[in-house]
Write a protein that holds these residues in place. Sequence first.
Motif, PDB file in Angstrom:
ATOM      1  N   GLY A   1       0.800  -1.218   0.000  1.00 53.69           N
ATOM      2  CA  GLY A   1       0.000   0.000   0.000  1.00 53.69           C
ATOM      3  C   GLY A   1       0.836   1.272   0.000  1.00 53.69           C
ATOM      4  N   CYS A   2       2.045   1.213  -0.542  1.00 58.78           N
ATOM      5  CA  CYS A   2       2.951   2.367  -0.521  1.00 58.78           C
ATOM      6  C   CYS A   2       2.521   3.486  -1.461  1.00 58.78           C
ATOM      7  CB  CYS A   2       4.374   1.928  -0.840  1.00 58.78           C
ATOM      8  SG  CYS A   2       4.638   1.384  -2.545  1.00 58.78           S
ATOM      9  N   GLY A   3       1.753   3.156  -2.503  1.00 53.72           N
ATOM     10  CA  GLY A   3       1.248   4.157  -3.430  1.00 53.72           C
ATOM     11  C   GLY A   3       2.179   4.507  -4.580  1.00 53.72           C
ATOM     12  N   ALA A   4       3.320   3.833  -4.677  1.00 53.41           N
ATOM     13  CA  ALA A   4       4.257   4.116  -5.776  1.00 53.41           C
ATOM     14  C   ALA A   4       3.586   3.908  -7.127  1.00 53.41           C
ATOM     15  CB  ALA A   4       5.500   3.233  -5.652  1.00 53.41           C
ATOM     16  N   CYS A   5       2.806   2.869  -7.246  1.00 48.74           N
ATOM     17  CA  CYS A   5       2.120   2.562  -8.502  1.00 48.74           C
ATOM     18  C   CYS A   5       1.127   3.649  -8.874  1.00 48.74           C
ATOM     19  CB  CYS A   5       1.421   1.209  -8.402  1.00 48.74           C
ATOM     20  SG  CYS A   5       0.276   1.075  -7.012  1.00 48.74           S
ATOM     21  N   ALA A   6       0.390   4.130  -7.904  1.00 45.56           N
ATOM     22  CA  ALA A   6      -0.616   5.168  -8.154  1.00 45.56           C
ATOM     23  C   ALA A   6       0.048   6.470  -8.600  1.00 45.56           C
ATOM     24  CB  ALA A   6      -1.452   5.396  -6.906  1.00 45.56           C
ATOM     25  N   ARG A   7       1.220   6.764  -8.045  1.00 49.01           N
ATOM     26  CA  ARG A   7       1.918   7.999  -8.407  1.00 49.01           C
ATOM     27  C   ARG A   7       2.436   7.982  -9.839  1.00 49.01           C
ATOM     28  NH1 ARG A   7       3.426   7.402  -3.033  1.00 49.01           N
ATOM     29  NH2 ARG A   7       5.410   6.400  -3.536  1.00 49.01           N
TER      30      ARG A   7
ATOM     31  N   GLU B   1      -6.470   2.205  -1.233  1.00 56.00           N
ATOM     32  CA  GLU B   1      -7.537   2.265  -0.236  1.00 56.00           C
ATOM     33  C   GLU B   1      -7.258   1.219   0.822  1.00 56.00           C
ATOM     34  OE1 GLU B   1     -11.200   1.669  -2.338  1.00 56.00           O
ATOM     35  OE2 GLU B   1     -10.629   3.079  -3.907  1.00 56.00           O
ATOM     36  N   ALA B   2      -7.283   1.621   2.076  1.00 51.00           N
ATOM     37  CA  ALA B   2      -7.044   0.703   3.195  1.00 51.00           C
ATOM     38  C   ALA B   2      -5.727  -0.060   3.005  1.00 51.00           C
ATOM     39  CB  ALA B   2      -8.211  -0.253   3.376  1.00 51.00           C
ATOM     40  N   LYS B   3      -4.676   0.679   2.612  1.00 49.89           N
ATOM     41  CA  LYS B   3      -3.336   0.123   2.424  1.00 49.89           C
ATOM     42  C   LYS B   3      -3.277  -0.985   1.382  1.00 49.89           C
ATOM     43  CE  LYS B   3      -1.746   1.409   6.982  1.00 49.89           C
ATOM     44  NZ  LYS B   3      -1.084   0.982   8.203  1.00 49.89           N
ATOM     45  N   LEU B   4      -4.088  -0.862   0.343  1.00 51.71           N
ATOM     46  CA  LEU B   4      -4.090  -1.830  -0.742  1.00 51.71           C
ATOM     47  C   LEU B   4      -4.341  -1.105  -2.068  1.00 51.71           C
ATOM     48  CD1 LEU B   4      -4.036  -4.823  -1.654  1.00 51.71           C
ATOM     49  CD2 LEU B   4      -6.507  -4.843  -1.314  1.00 51.71           C
ATOM     50  N   ALA B   5      -3.458  -1.349  -3.033  1.00 53.96           N
ATOM     51  CA  ALA B   5      -3.634  -0.739  -4.356  1.00 53.96           C
ATOM     52  C   ALA B   5      -4.793  -1.417  -5.071  1.00 53.96           C
ATOM     53  CB  ALA B   5      -2.355  -0.887  -5.166  1.00 53.96           C
ATOM     54  N   ARG B   6      -5.552  -0.608  -5.792  1.00 57.68           N
ATOM     55  CA  ARG B   6      -6.674  -1.130  -6.574  1.00 57.68           C
ATOM     56  C   ARG B   6      -6.585  -0.550  -7.977  1.00 57.68           C
ATOM     57  NH1 ARG B   6     -10.591  -3.358  -3.117  1.00 57.68           N
ATOM     58  NH2 ARG B   6     -10.230  -2.826  -0.945  1.00 57.68           N
ATOM     59  N   VAL B   7      -6.727  -1.418  -8.973  1.00 51.58           N
ATOM     60  CA  VAL B   7      -6.659  -0.998 -10.371  1.00 51.58           C
ATOM     61  C   VAL B   7      -8.061  -0.944 -10.949  1.00 51.58           C
ATOM     62  CG1 VAL B   7      -5.773  -1.562 -12.665  1.00 51.58           C
ATOM     63  CG2 VAL B   7      -4.398  -2.088 -10.633  1.00 51.58           C
ATOM     64  N   ASN B   8      -8.386   0.181 -11.552  1.00 58.78           N
ATOM     65  CA  ASN B   8      -9.657   0.318 -12.252  1.00 58.78           C
ATOM     66  C   ASN B   8      -9.416  -0.186 -13.678  1.00 58.78           C
ATOM     67  OD1 ASN B   8     -11.794   1.203 -13.852  1.00 58.78           O
ATOM     68  ND2 ASN B   8     -12.124   3.023 -12.601  1.00 58.78           N
ATOM     69  N   PRO B   9      -9.926  -1.366 -14.022  1.00 55.55           N
ATOM     70  CA  PRO B   9      -9.658  -1.934 -15.341  1.00 55.55           C
ATOM     71  C   PRO B   9     -10.218  -1.104 -16.502  1.00 55.55           C
ATOM     72  CG  PRO B   9     -11.295  -3.241 -14.178  1.00 55.55           C
ATOM     73  CD  PRO B   9     -10.786  -2.215 -13.211  1.00 55.55           C
TER      74      PRO B   9
END
Length: 57
Positions: free
Chosen positions: A12-18, A28-36
Amino acid sequence: MAAFVVKDLCAGCGACARVCPYRAITVEAKLARVNPQLCQDCEECIFTCPNGAITAA
């Protein structure tokens, strides 16, 4: 095919989201989520994840 998060590896570090140019990833809640629907398979998140938690499902 959209990127897939391996929950057991995600910190859940957020590197991917950045790095996602399409804003397809949220943390969300320390877990990355991908919107397909937004993911364009650029694989930037896969290369960036320090834990190898994202794959090209």
